[in-house]
Design a protein around this motif. Sequence first.
Motif, PDB file in Angstrom:
ATOM      1  N   PHE B  34       0.884  -1.200   0.033  1.00 35.33           N
ATOM      2  CA  PHE B  34       0.087   0.082   0.023  1.00 35.33           C
ATOM      3  C   PHE B  34       0.893   1.201   0.215  1.00 35.33           C
ATOM      4  O   PHE B  34       2.076   1.263   0.593  1.00 35.33           O
ATOM      5  CB  PHE B  34      -0.905  -0.069   1.284  1.00 35.33           C
ATOM      6  CG  PHE B  34      -1.747  -1.091   1.580  1.00 35.33           C
ATOM      7  CD1 PHE B  34      -1.325  -2.233   2.160  1.00 35.33           C
ATOM      8  CD2 PHE B  34      -3.089  -1.200   0.738  1.00 35.33           C
ATOM      9  CE1 PHE B  34      -1.997  -3.447   2.296  1.00 35.33           C
ATOM     10  CE2 PHE B  34      -3.862  -2.323   1.146  1.00 35.33           C
ATOM     11  CZ  PHE B  34      -3.237  -3.499   1.892  1.00 35.33           C
ATOM     12  N   TYR B  36       0.931   5.291   0.895  1.00 35.71           N
ATOM     13  CA  TYR B  36       0.043   6.260   1.550  1.00 35.71           C
ATOM     14  C   TYR B  36       0.572   7.648   1.377  1.00 35.71           C
ATOM     15  O   TYR B  36       1.945   7.841   1.182  1.00 35.71           O
ATOM     16  CB  TYR B  36      -0.162   6.103   3.143  1.00 35.71           C
ATOM     17  CG  TYR B  36      -0.803   4.830   3.555  1.00 35.71           C
ATOM     18  CD1 TYR B  36      -0.143   3.528   3.531  1.00 35.71           C
ATOM     19  CD2 TYR B  36      -2.199   4.901   3.930  1.00 35.71           C
ATOM     20  CE1 TYR B  36      -0.710   2.474   3.851  1.00 35.71           C
ATOM     21  CE2 TYR B  36      -2.603   3.778   4.291  1.00 35.71           C
ATOM     22  CZ  TYR B  36      -2.411   2.429   4.342  1.00 35.71           C
ATOM     23  OH  TYR B  36      -2.719   1.329   4.759  1.00 35.71           O
ATOM     24  N   GLN B  38       0.938  11.741   3.984  1.00 31.70           N
ATOM     25  CA  GLN B  38       0.481  12.072   5.045  1.00 31.70           C
ATOM     26  C   GLN B  38       1.059  13.641   4.971  1.00 31.70           C
ATOM     27  O   GLN B  38       2.149  13.774   4.860  1.00 31.70           O
ATOM     28  CB  GLN B  38       1.288  11.174   6.045  1.00 31.70           C
ATOM     29  CG  GLN B  38       0.966  11.670   7.567  1.00 31.70           C
ATOM     30  CD  GLN B  38       1.571  10.898   8.413  1.00 31.70           C
ATOM     31  OE1 GLN B  38       2.684  10.441   8.439  1.00 31.70           O
ATOM     32  NE2 GLN B  38       0.603  10.682   9.489  1.00 31.70           N
ATOM     33  N   LEU B  44      -2.925   9.013   8.077  1.00 33.38           N
ATOM     34  CA  LEU B  44      -2.536   8.527   6.633  1.00 33.38           C
ATOM     35  C   LEU B  44      -3.731   8.290   5.704  1.00 33.38           C
ATOM     36  O   LEU B  44      -4.714   8.114   5.794  1.00 33.38           O
ATOM     37  CB  LEU B  44      -2.188   6.801   7.034  1.00 33.38           C
ATOM     38  CG  LEU B  44      -1.058   6.850   7.968  1.00 33.38           C
ATOM     39  CD1 LEU B  44      -1.163   5.359   8.771  1.00 33.38           C
ATOM     40  CD2 LEU B  44       0.167   7.130   7.616  1.00 33.38           C
ATOM     41  N   LEU B  46      -4.661   6.871   2.235  1.00 34.17           N
ATOM     42  CA  LEU B  46      -4.362   5.811   1.231  1.00 34.17           C
ATOM     43  C   LEU B  46      -4.447   6.310  -0.186  1.00 34.17           C
ATOM     44  O   LEU B  46      -5.588   6.866  -0.557  1.00 34.17           O
ATOM     45  CB  LEU B  46      -5.189   4.651   1.299  1.00 34.17           C
ATOM     46  CG  LEU B  46      -5.286   3.513   0.477  1.00 34.17           C
ATOM     47  CD1 LEU B  46      -3.830   2.539   0.651  1.00 34.17           C
ATOM     48  CD2 LEU B  46      -6.348   2.286   0.731  1.00 34.17           C
ATOM     49  N   THR B  49      -3.319   0.488  -3.854  1.00 33.93           N
ATOM     50  CA  THR B  49      -3.133  -0.614  -3.476  1.00 33.93           C
ATOM     51  C   THR B  49      -2.476  -1.307  -4.572  1.00 33.93           C
ATOM     52  O   THR B  49      -3.007  -1.234  -5.849  1.00 33.93           O
ATOM     53  CB  THR B  49      -4.347  -1.421  -2.943  1.00 33.93           C
ATOM     54  OG1 THR B  49      -5.097  -0.606  -1.975  1.00 33.93           O
ATOM     55  CG2 THR B  49      -4.084  -2.762  -2.375  1.00 33.93           C
ATOM     56  N   GLU B  59      -7.154   5.072  -5.408  1.00 39.25           N
ATOM     57  CA  GLU B  59      -8.151   5.472  -4.286  1.00 39.25           C
ATOM     58  C   GLU B  59      -8.864   6.818  -5.327  1.00 39.25           C
ATOM     59  O   GLU B  59      -8.005   7.338  -5.874  1.00 39.25           O
ATOM     60  CB  GLU B  59      -7.818   6.003  -3.030  1.00 39.25           C
ATOM     61  CG  GLU B  59      -7.372   4.780  -2.147  1.00 39.25           C
ATOM     62  CD  GLU B  59      -8.588   3.877  -1.955  1.00 39.25           C
ATOM     63  OE1 GLU B  59      -9.382   4.309  -1.421  1.00 39.25           O
ATOM     64  OE2 GLU B  59      -8.162   2.886  -2.141  1.00 39.25           O
TER      65      GLU B  59
END
Lengths: 111, 117
Positions: B34, B36, B38, B44, B46, B49, B59
């Motif tokens: 994954f 992420y 930030q 976090l 996302l 994936t 996403e």
Amino acid sequence: GENVEQHPSTLSVQEGDSAVIKCTYSDSASNYFPWYKQELGKGPQLIIDIRSNVGEKKDQRIAVTLNKTAKHFSLHITETQPEDSAVYFCAANNYGQNFVFGPGTRLSVLP
Amino acid sequence: GAVVSQHPSWVICKSGTSVKIECRSLDFQATTMFWYRQFPKQSLMLMATSNEGSKATYEQGVEKDKFLINHASLTLSTLTVTSAHPEDSSFYICSASDSGTVGEKLFFGSGTQLSVL
């Protein structure tokens, strides 16, 4: 989908006192609940986790409790030390699904 | 616990250049990784994936042409930020799931701080 809430957002405790952080989740199918500690400028580190078939788990000064009925789980840190100061994230997961994280709790341990 | 190695830990680049970030699982095979993003003092977020041997799942709101993800092996996933701009400056973190006998656990890399000038 799953939603995870976390409280408090900030927490200050005196060194040696206990700290408790609570998370609630919405999806009753979630069955795995990890806690992560993130220090400044670093990635989150898994510190303890619990599965839904267990009510409590302890590892030295840290413990996690789970209440499936109420859909909440908590992180307990006893005898806090300055090095415990960090941001703590809870998460909920159902095997095969994405992890959903709480917004984080900034813990400050005052010497 | 399992170790996830992420490099580089920080990178500064000029606007318009591309940056590649590597994520390796050192002592386990990660069928899923994954990525992420930030922002300061936030949780976090996302981005995508990554499954070994297949296209990444992004996403909503994440530009797949800007954030190219390659998961070529069971131990390596890369994130390439293409034509980076100052608004892409952020802390990027990878994670990998260790599907042990008792189910998945998620382990994180150390993060990459990207600064685009």
